[in-house]
Scaffold this motif. Structure first.
Motif, PDB file in Angstrom:
ATOM      1  N   GLN A 186      27.220  -4.078 -15.905  1.00 30.88           N
ATOM      2  CA  GLN A 186      26.667  -5.315 -15.342  1.00 30.88           C
ATOM      3  C   GLN A 186      25.482  -5.045 -14.417  1.00 30.88           C
ATOM      4  OE1 GLN A 186      30.040  -7.386 -13.657  1.00 30.88           O
ATOM      5  NE2 GLN A 186      30.574  -8.201 -15.663  1.00 30.88           N
ATOM      6  N   ARG A 187      24.580  -4.182 -14.881  1.00 25.92           N
ATOM      7  CA  ARG A 187      23.397  -3.817 -14.096  1.00 25.92           C
ATOM      8  C   ARG A 187      22.121  -4.465 -14.607  1.00 25.92           C
ATOM      9  NH1 ARG A 187      22.597   2.102 -14.360  1.00 25.92           N
ATOM     10  NH2 ARG A 187      20.938   1.600 -12.922  1.00 25.92           N
ATOM     11  N   VAL A 188      22.174  -5.252 -15.689  1.00 27.13           N
ATOM     12  CA  VAL A 188      20.967  -5.783 -16.323  1.00 27.13           C
ATOM     13  C   VAL A 188      20.496  -7.051 -15.617  1.00 27.13           C
ATOM     14  CG1 VAL A 188      20.001  -6.734 -18.448  1.00 27.13           C
ATOM     15  CG2 VAL A 188      21.519  -4.752 -18.536  1.00 27.13           C
ATOM     16  N   GLU A 189      19.308  -6.968 -15.044  1.00 18.76           N
ATOM     17  CA  GLU A 189      18.667  -8.124 -14.420  1.00 18.76           C
ATOM     18  C   GLU A 189      17.855  -8.902 -15.455  1.00 18.76           C
ATOM     19  OE1 GLU A 189      15.645  -9.053 -10.706  1.00 18.76           O
ATOM     20  OE2 GLU A 189      15.824  -7.015 -11.443  1.00 18.76           O
ATOM     21  N   LEU A 190      17.177  -8.165 -16.360  1.00 18.76           N
ATOM     22  CA  LEU A 190      16.343  -8.779 -17.386  1.00 18.76           C
ATOM     23  C   LEU A 190      16.477  -7.987 -18.677  1.00 18.76           C
ATOM     24  CD1 LEU A 190      14.078 -10.781 -18.247  1.00 18.76           C
ATOM     25  CD2 LEU A 190      12.446  -9.073 -17.440  1.00 18.76           C
ATOM     26  N   ALA A 204      24.150 -10.314 -21.066  1.00 18.55           N
ATOM     27  CA  ALA A 204      23.199 -10.324 -19.948  1.00 18.55           C
ATOM     28  C   ALA A 204      23.384 -11.583 -19.099  1.00 18.55           C
ATOM     29  CB  ALA A 204      21.769 -10.233 -20.465  1.00 18.55           C
ATOM     30  N   SER A 252      26.424 -11.608 -16.666  1.00 19.26           N
ATOM     31  CA  SER A 252      26.332 -10.845 -15.418  1.00 19.26           C
ATOM     32  C   SER A 252      25.185 -11.334 -14.528  1.00 19.26           C
ATOM     33  CB  SER A 252      26.181  -9.350 -15.718  1.00 19.26           C
ATOM     34  OG  SER A 252      24.982  -9.102 -16.414  1.00 19.26           O
ATOM     35  N   GLY A 268      22.056 -12.055 -15.454  1.00 18.14           N
ATOM     36  CA  GLY A 268      20.724 -11.634 -15.901  1.00 18.14           C
ATOM     37  C   GLY A 268      20.024 -12.716 -16.703  1.00 18.14           C
ATOM     38  N   SER A 269      18.823 -12.409 -17.128  1.00 21.83           N
ATOM     39  CA  SER A 269      18.052 -13.313 -17.971  1.00 21.83           C
ATOM     40  C   SER A 269      17.520 -12.538 -19.169  1.00 21.83           C
ATOM     41  CB  SER A 269      16.915 -13.954 -17.177  1.00 21.83           C
ATOM     42  OG  SER A 269      16.076 -12.973 -16.631  1.00 21.83           O
ATOM     43  N   ALA A 284      15.640  -3.045 -20.781  1.00 17.83           N
ATOM     44  CA  ALA A 284      16.227  -3.850 -19.715  1.00 17.83           C
ATOM     45  C   ALA A 284      15.699  -3.396 -18.373  1.00 17.83           C
ATOM     46  CB  ALA A 284      17.750  -3.749 -19.733  1.00 17.83           C
ATOM     47  N   ARG A 285      15.460  -4.379 -17.497  1.00 16.78           N
ATOM     48  CA  ARG A 285      15.180  -4.072 -16.093  1.00 16.78           C
ATOM     49  C   ARG A 285      16.517  -4.170 -15.377  1.00 16.78           C
ATOM     50  NH1 ARG A 285      11.271  -7.987 -14.030  1.00 16.78           N
ATOM     51  NH2 ARG A 285      13.055  -9.318 -13.575  1.00 16.78           N
ATOM     52  N   TYR A 303      19.204  -4.043 -11.985  1.00 14.00           N
ATOM     53  CA  TYR A 303      19.283  -4.501 -10.597  1.00 14.00           C
ATOM     54  C   TYR A 303      18.996  -3.365  -9.626  1.00 14.00           C
ATOM     55  CZ  TYR A 303      21.283  -9.004 -11.894  1.00 14.00           C
ATOM     56  OH  TYR A 303      21.490 -10.257 -12.413  1.00 14.00           O
TER      57      TYR A 303
END
Length: 82
Positions: free
Chosen positions: A25-29, A50, A53, A55-56, A76-77, A79
């Motif tokens: 659950q680290r994906v921001e984008l 995404a 969690s 994200g977008s 992925a970008r 967090y």
């Protein structure tokens, strides 16, 4: 994103790295190439994971999509960096 991922920063590149980041659950984008509906390159559950969690998702096309496909097909970008 590609530079971030290659530098070991807040980026993930390629299916394996992105799936690991989604699991943690680290994906921001989540960045995906715009593709035809019958393209087998991306699993349809990835955007939902995404969103789950917080994200977008961003779809890219043209030169950006071509570059992304050459570099692993998905990015992925994150967090935070490890």
């Amino acid at each position: 994103m590609i530079d971030f991922a290659k530098a070991g920063g807040r980026g993930a590149l390629g299916m394996q790295q992105v799936q690991e980041a989604l699991t943690m659950q680290r994906v921001e984008l989540l960045i995906l190439p715009w593709s035809e509906a019958d393209d087998e390159g991306v699993r349809p559950d990835l955007p939902l994971r995404a969103f789950a969690s917080g994200g977008s998702v961003e779809l890219v096309h043209g030169a950006a999509a071509d570059l992304l496909k050459r570099e692993g097909g998905i990015a992925a970008r994150l967090y935070y960096a490890l």
